[in-house]
Design a protein around this motif. Sequence first.
Motif, PDB file in Angstrom:
ATOM      1  N   GLN A 108       0.818  -1.216   0.000  1.00  0.00           N
ATOM      2  CA  GLN A 108       0.000   0.000   0.000  1.00  0.00           C
ATOM      3  C   GLN A 108       0.849   1.262   0.000  1.00  0.00           C
ATOM      4  OE1 GLN A 108      -2.644  -0.301   3.324  1.00  0.00           O
ATOM      5  NE2 GLN A 108      -3.858  -1.961   2.449  1.00  0.00           N
ATOM      6  N   ASP A 109       1.966   1.243   0.710  1.00  0.00           N
ATOM      7  CA  ASP A 109       2.833   2.411   0.811  1.00  0.00           C
ATOM      8  C   ASP A 109       3.940   2.308  -0.227  1.00  0.00           C
ATOM      9  OD1 ASP A 109       4.300   4.585   1.473  1.00  0.00           O
ATOM     10  OD2 ASP A 109       4.501   4.109   3.611  1.00  0.00           O
ATOM     11  N   LYS A 110       3.893   3.148  -1.261  1.00  0.00           N
ATOM     12  CA  LYS A 110       4.851   3.087  -2.363  1.00  0.00           C
ATOM     13  C   LYS A 110       5.841   4.258  -2.340  1.00  0.00           C
ATOM     14  CE  LYS A 110       1.636   0.668  -5.446  1.00  0.00           C
ATOM     15  NZ  LYS A 110       0.568   0.534  -4.442  1.00  0.00           N
ATOM     16  N   ARG A 111       5.856   5.015  -1.244  1.00  0.00           N
ATOM     17  CA  ARG A 111       6.744   6.166  -1.169  1.00  0.00           C
ATOM     18  C   ARG A 111       8.197   5.740  -0.961  1.00  0.00           C
ATOM     19  NH1 ARG A 111       4.285   9.310   3.731  1.00  0.00           N
ATOM     20  NH2 ARG A 111       4.024   7.134   4.399  1.00  0.00           N
ATOM     21  N   ARG A 112       9.116   6.544  -1.521  1.00  0.00           N
ATOM     22  CA  ARG A 112      10.541   6.323  -1.263  1.00  0.00           C
ATOM     23  C   ARG A 112      10.924   7.125  -0.036  1.00  0.00           C
ATOM     24  NH1 ARG A 112      15.291   8.904  -2.436  1.00  0.00           N
ATOM     25  NH2 ARG A 112      14.285  10.421  -3.818  1.00  0.00           N
ATOM     26  N   ARG A 113      11.399   6.440   0.987  1.00  0.00           N
ATOM     27  CA  ARG A 113      11.704   7.079   2.261  1.00  0.00           C
ATOM     28  C   ARG A 113      13.199   7.310   2.458  1.00  0.00           C
ATOM     29  NH1 ARG A 113       7.649   6.860   6.171  1.00  0.00           N
ATOM     30  NH2 ARG A 113       5.691   5.965   5.423  1.00  0.00           N
ATOM     31  N   ILE A 114      14.035   6.449   1.902  1.00  0.00           N
ATOM     32  CA  ILE A 114      15.483   6.543   2.104  1.00  0.00           C
ATOM     33  C   ILE A 114      16.080   7.483   1.058  1.00  0.00           C
ATOM     34  CG2 ILE A 114      17.630   5.213   2.141  1.00  0.00           C
ATOM     35  CD1 ILE A 114      16.021   2.821   3.056  1.00  0.00           C
ATOM     36  N   PRO A 115      16.983   8.390   1.461  1.00  0.00           N
ATOM     37  CA  PRO A 115      17.568   9.352   0.500  1.00  0.00           C
ATOM     38  C   PRO A 115      18.323   8.664  -0.631  1.00  0.00           C
ATOM     39  CG  PRO A 115      18.037  10.000   2.772  1.00  0.00           C
ATOM     40  CD  PRO A 115      17.451   8.619   2.835  1.00  0.00           C
ATOM     41  N   GLY A 116      18.359   9.340  -1.757  1.00  0.00           N
ATOM     42  CA  GLY A 116      19.036   8.792  -2.920  1.00  0.00           C
ATOM     43  C   GLY A 116      20.519   8.576  -2.708  1.00  0.00           C
ATOM     44  N   LYS A 117      21.186   9.465  -1.932  1.00  0.00           N
ATOM     45  CA  LYS A 117      22.616   9.308  -1.680  1.00  0.00           C
ATOM     46  C   LYS A 117      22.902   8.008  -0.923  1.00  0.00           C
ATOM     47  CE  LYS A 117      23.797  14.242  -1.634  1.00  0.00           C
ATOM     48  NZ  LYS A 117      24.349  15.359  -0.821  1.00  0.00           N
ATOM     49  N   THR A 118      22.017   7.668   0.004  1.00  0.00           N
ATOM     50  CA  THR A 118      22.191   6.418   0.754  1.00  0.00           C
ATOM     51  C   THR A 118      22.045   5.223  -0.175  1.00  0.00           C
ATOM     52  OG1 THR A 118      21.277   7.475   2.732  1.00  0.00           O
ATOM     53  CG2 THR A 118      21.374   5.068   2.720  1.00  0.00           C
ATOM     54  N   TYR A 119      21.060   5.296  -1.076  1.00  0.00           N
ATOM     55  CA  TYR A 119      20.877   4.211  -2.034  1.00  0.00           C
ATOM     56  C   TYR A 119      22.078   4.064  -2.963  1.00  0.00           C
ATOM     57  CZ  TYR A 119      16.080   2.926  -0.936  1.00  0.00           C
ATOM     58  OH  TYR A 119      14.958   2.445  -0.322  1.00  0.00           O
ATOM     59  N   MET A 120      22.705   5.171  -3.295  1.00  0.00           N
ATOM     60  CA  MET A 120      23.878   5.104  -4.165  1.00  0.00           C
ATOM     61  C   MET A 120      25.018   4.349  -3.486  1.00  0.00           C
ATOM     62  SD  MET A 120      23.792   8.957  -5.814  1.00  0.00           S
ATOM     63  CE  MET A 120      25.210   8.687  -6.851  1.00  0.00           C
ATOM     64  N   MET A 121      25.191   4.559  -2.161  1.00  0.00           N
ATOM     65  CA  MET A 121      26.206   3.829  -1.411  1.00  0.00           C
ATOM     66  C   MET A 121      25.852   2.356  -1.290  1.00  0.00           C
ATOM     67  SD  MET A 121      28.978   3.513   0.295  1.00  0.00           S
ATOM     68  CE  MET A 121      29.536   5.209   0.520  1.00  0.00           C
ATOM     69  N   ILE A 122      24.578   2.065  -0.959  1.00  0.00           N
ATOM     70  CA  ILE A 122      24.144   0.675  -0.822  1.00  0.00           C
ATOM     71  C   ILE A 122      24.276  -0.055  -2.150  1.00  0.00           C
ATOM     72  CG2 ILE A 122      22.143  -0.811  -0.364  1.00  0.00           C
ATOM     73  CD1 ILE A 122      21.211   1.291   1.659  1.00  0.00           C
ATOM     74  N   ALA A 123      23.909   0.612  -3.231  1.00  0.00           N
ATOM     75  CA  ALA A 123      24.008   0.001  -4.554  1.00  0.00           C
ATOM     76  C   ALA A 123      25.460  -0.300  -4.903  1.00  0.00           C
ATOM     77  CB  ALA A 123      23.390   0.922  -5.607  1.00  0.00           C
ATOM     78  N   PHE A 124      26.367   0.609  -4.547  1.00  0.00           N
ATOM     79  CA  PHE A 124      27.789   0.395  -4.821  1.00  0.00           C
ATOM     80  C   PHE A 124      28.304  -0.841  -4.084  1.00  0.00           C
ATOM     81  CE2 PHE A 124      32.262   1.074  -3.689  1.00  0.00           C
ATOM     82  CZ  PHE A 124      32.820   1.224  -4.947  1.00  0.00           C
ATOM     83  N   LEU A 125      27.948  -0.973  -2.810  1.00  0.00           N
ATOM     84  CA  LEU A 125      28.380  -2.135  -2.029  1.00  0.00           C
ATOM     85  C   LEU A 125      27.748  -3.425  -2.547  1.00  0.00           C
ATOM     86  CD1 LEU A 125      28.218  -0.607   1.569  1.00  0.00           C
ATOM     87  CD2 LEU A 125      30.277  -1.162   0.248  1.00  0.00           C
ATOM     88  N   THR A 126      26.487  -3.344  -2.960  1.00  0.00           N
ATOM     89  CA  THR A 126      25.809  -4.523  -3.503  1.00  0.00           C
ATOM     90  C   THR A 126      26.453  -4.967  -4.804  1.00  0.00           C
ATOM     91  OG1 THR A 126      23.740  -3.718  -2.531  1.00  0.00           O
ATOM     92  CG2 THR A 126      23.567  -5.484  -4.137  1.00  0.00           C
TER      93      THR A 126
END
Length: 374
Positions: A108-126
């Motif tokens: 039901q909740d489709k909002r993005r809550r985590i900042p994009g910069k954090t996702y960029m770091m997580i994506a890099f590590l992944t």
Amino acid sequence: MSAKFGLINYNSRKHISISVPSSSADAMSPHIKSVEELKVLGINLHTFNPPVQFFICVAGVFVFYLIYGYLQELIFSVEGFKPFGWYLTLVQFGFYSMFGLVELQLTQDKRRRIPGKTYMMIAFLTVGTMGLSNTSLGYLNYPTQVIFKCCKLIPVMIGGVFIQGKRYNAIDVSAALCMSLGLIWFTLADSKVAPNFNATGVLLISLALCADAAIGNVQEKAMKLHNGSNSEMVLYSYSIGFVYILLGLLCVGGLGPAVAFCSQHPVTTYGYAFFFSLTGYIGISFVLALIKLFGALVAVTVTTGRKAMTIVLSFMFFSKPFTFQYIWGGLLVVLGIFLNVYSKNKDKMKLPSLAEIRSRLLRERKARLLSQNV
């Protein structure tokens, strides 16, 4: 697969996050909707008694992860595919992004809550974790890669000492020492008997372990701070990682040859990669359901057994040289895993002292003598 899921609350409802799977008994699967309704792939586990729950979880872990490992090695056994490990990771990230998008649409909740910069770091590590791990198979035997992946404790401890100034007890140090010696023994055996052994593979899988050790902490902090959902984490981290890998392959000119090769072998590349990604995505849900129902100790025991079975099946289904040094090195790693688990679960795993063992043996001996006299 390195995606990791945990449970958080916001708006008085229970949602899913990505976290460290082995250190929290409250970790939840991406397919588990709540504590009261523990569902995995549509199966409500709370409708079964504990033995049946355990059987379902263990069966899911073994079935999906054994298929995952088999397909991964099968893909790299295709003649000419070994140089395209990063392209396989690109395809895998694409499928994971699709799975995350589908899961997000079902919430039901489709909002993005985590900042994009954090996702960029997580994506890099992944990307580092999965890309380097996949690429290492172009240089190492599959069993050697699995043995290395069992030893994430080593970079975790090294990072804890130098980054956070942590101190570890003698049991943890002994566990890391056993794992290190086991890895050295296993790797030396591989270098002697494997005709295609390359030290580059050892470097790649070691870097993958370091990234894997760091990613859990970053994910956990992000989920606790911003209250994001698991489907959001999967979608954004893997889709951004997809862009990273795509740009990297375009820069080094590795995309064209990989696409050309895979287009000539669509079934053994794209077909296998789809089921490889799907089984890895589902397998983690059973692991974390096992953690939720029976605790991390049981889950680690089951997953260790699964990895051992993966190595056995690898030697059975794929022809490769064998030496008993593999067994001795593997046993040292298993001992290290046991010591690590015991260090974290001393209260649940109270081992008898030497005096208690001696007293028990004397009682049993006395009982046998009495029974013989009668």
